[in-house]
Design a protein around this motif. Structure first.
Motif, short mmCIF file in Angstrom:
data_model
loop_
_atom_site.label_atom_id
_atom_site.label_comp_id
_atom_site.label_asym_id
_atom_site.label_seq_id
_atom_site.Cartn_x
_atom_site.Cartn_y
_atom_site.Cartn_z
N UNK A 380 0.84 -1.21 0.00
CA UNK A 380 0.00 0.00 0.00
C UNK A 380 0.88 1.25 0.00
N UNK A 381 1.92 1.24 0.82
CA UNK A 381 2.79 2.40 0.89
C UNK A 381 3.49 2.64 -0.45
N UNK A 382 4.02 1.56 -1.06
CA UNK A 382 4.76 1.71 -2.31
C UNK A 382 3.86 2.24 -3.43
N UNK A 383 2.63 1.78 -3.47
CA UNK A 383 1.72 2.27 -4.51
C UNK A 383 1.45 3.76 -4.34
N UNK A 384 1.43 4.22 -3.10
CA UNK A 384 1.20 5.64 -2.85
C UNK A 384 2.47 6.47 -2.99
N UNK A 385 3.65 5.82 -2.91
CA UNK A 385 4.93 6.54 -2.97
C UNK A 385 5.89 5.79 -3.90
N UNK A 386 5.56 5.67 -5.18
CA UNK A 386 6.40 4.89 -6.10
C UNK A 386 7.80 5.47 -6.29
N UNK A 387 7.97 6.75 -6.01
CA UNK A 387 9.27 7.40 -6.18
C UNK A 387 10.01 7.58 -4.85
N UNK A 388 9.57 6.90 -3.81
CA UNK A 388 10.23 6.95 -2.52
C UNK A 388 9.68 8.02 -1.61
N UNK A 389 10.22 8.11 -0.40
CA UNK A 389 11.31 7.31 0.17
C UNK A 389 10.94 5.82 0.20
#
Length: 416
Positions: A380-389
């Motif tokens: 879920x976090x990665x989908x919302x923040x694909x460019x990091x951190x």
């Protein structure tokens, strides 16, 4: 001495001891010092001159005079403080991970950071047989060998995950006779604990473990032991094919100690390094048998102070890793304040960004089963923040702290 005061003093005496450039007695308390160059400790026996030995002995003498009371005196000769757990990629996955230019750049960054030892977790192997292999063989054998070569080209050691206790319950090779009845946790992980007293498990596991060393050129093994100590065990019935040959008490885990010592001796015979992970702040209770070079602690621990108190008497060398999604810390430096005074240096998490996609990949052996813990939250976090951190491992907090890696690098350079 308060830990914070200790580190202020260590900045003075430690710099003098690590870089033999002048006698420690001549160092003014507030004199500026050049930053130590990252790298292994100097070769005392091979490279020290008469002046180097004189300076080292003076520094040791100064410490012996000034430090009136301590928990342990230990000659540190072979300790590698710069250690990293390297995420190779997602597993389960739709295709096997493949080393790439990203890994070349990341390994360069880790070398510059001061890392001298990495270990790879369970994603190096084909735990669920998605690509025709299993938990003791590489998901991508040629790719893993290329990765090992890439690591070695930078003068870094690499260890591969090989659990002496955990095996996959749905693997066609698994035999119920190897395990205590009910000694498993299922669901997405589908892991059973195999008894160290089972000759059937030993005969299956040990030769395949040795093949990891021989087939892939790794420098040793990392063992997530998959074992419940006697003192904590609720399942008392033995495995069906167990041979009860050892004393088993809350103070000694007899069969486990024997198995770990056999593995440790074989790894050392090959000149390798053996790292253990024994859950929480546990250590193997072996009655004095040496069974590890490094012990990774911290999983599931919610108190940094409690972890420090629990492991400060463990046999060297301890590698702490605060569980970021669980542990509470007073500030960004706290991890190092708890660890460094006890001959410990915290583990770094690196490698490829952990997306958590592994938690949503279908597993044919486990139809309909999904991971509903850390990896689901990471996805879920990665989908919302694909460019990091980015998150890099299962011990990172969600969301991750982008300053944790630079902070680790600054402390490691001071330590070296």
């Amino acid at each position: 001495m308060d830990r914070r005061d200790f580190l202020k003093a260590a900045a003075i005496t430690g710099a003098a001891a690590s870089a033999p450039s002048e006698p420690a007695e001549a160092a003014a308390p507030d004199a500026p010092r050049p930053a130590p160059i990252p790298g292994p400790a100097p070769a005392v026996l091979a490279a020290y001159t008469e002046d180097d030995h004189r300076r080292r002995l003076r520094n040791v003498g100064l410490c012996n005079r000034k430090i009136r009371k301590c928990l342990r005196r230990h000659l540190i000769a072979d300790y590698l403080p710069g250690q990293c757990v390297y995420n190779l990629g997602e597993y389960p996955s739709r295709t096997p991970w493949e080393p790439s230019e990203y890994d070349e750049r990341e390994l360069d960054r880790l070398k510059e950071h001061g890392i001298r030892l990495i270990h790879v977790m369970d994603e190096w192997n084909d735990r669920y047989g998605l690509f025709g292999r299993n938990k003791l063989t590489a998901v991508n054998p040629d790719g893993f060998r290329r990765f090992v070569d890439m690591v070695h080209a930078r003068g870094i050691k690499v260890l591969a995950y090989a659990s002496s206790g955990y095996f996959v319950g749905s693997d066609p090779d698994y035999r119920k006779a190897w395990s205590r009845p009910g000694d498993a946790f299922g669901g997405w992980w589908d892991l059973t604990r195999c008894s160290p007293a089972s000759p059937g498990w030993r005969a299956y596991f040990l030769p395949r473990m040795l093949k990891i060393l021989d087939d892939y050129g790794v420098d040793g093994l990392y063992n997530d032991w998959g074992y419940v100590p006697n003192a904590d065990r609720k399942i008392q019935a033995p495995a069906p094919d167990a041979v009860e040959a050892f004393e088993e008490t809350p103070q000694i885990d007899g069969a486990e100690a024997d198995l770990l010592h056999l593995i440790y001796a074989e790894v050392k015979r090959r000149g390798g390094i053996y790292k253990m992970h024994a859950d929480f702040s546990n250590r193997p209770l072996t009655g004095g048998l040496k069974v590890y070079d490094y012990l990774w602690v911290g999983e599931g621990v919610d108190s940094t102070d409690g972890l420090r108190r629990a492991v400060k008497g463990h046999e060297p060398y301890v590698v702490p890793c605060i569980h970021g999604s669980i542990a509470k810390v007073e500030g960004p430096d706290e991890h190092f304040l708890h660890a460094i005074p006890y001959m410990q240096f915290p583990l770094l998490q690196g490698g490829r960004p952990l997306t958590g996609e592994r938690g949503v990949i279908p597993i044919p052996r486990l139809p309909g089963v999904k991971e509903n813990g850390f990896y689901a939250e990471a996805w879920k976090y990665h989908q919302a923040h694909p460019d990091g951190p980015y998150i890099y491992g299962g011990w990172d907090p969600i969301p991750p702290d982008p300053e944790s890696r630079p902070l680790h690098g600054r402390w490691l350079k001071k330590y070296l």
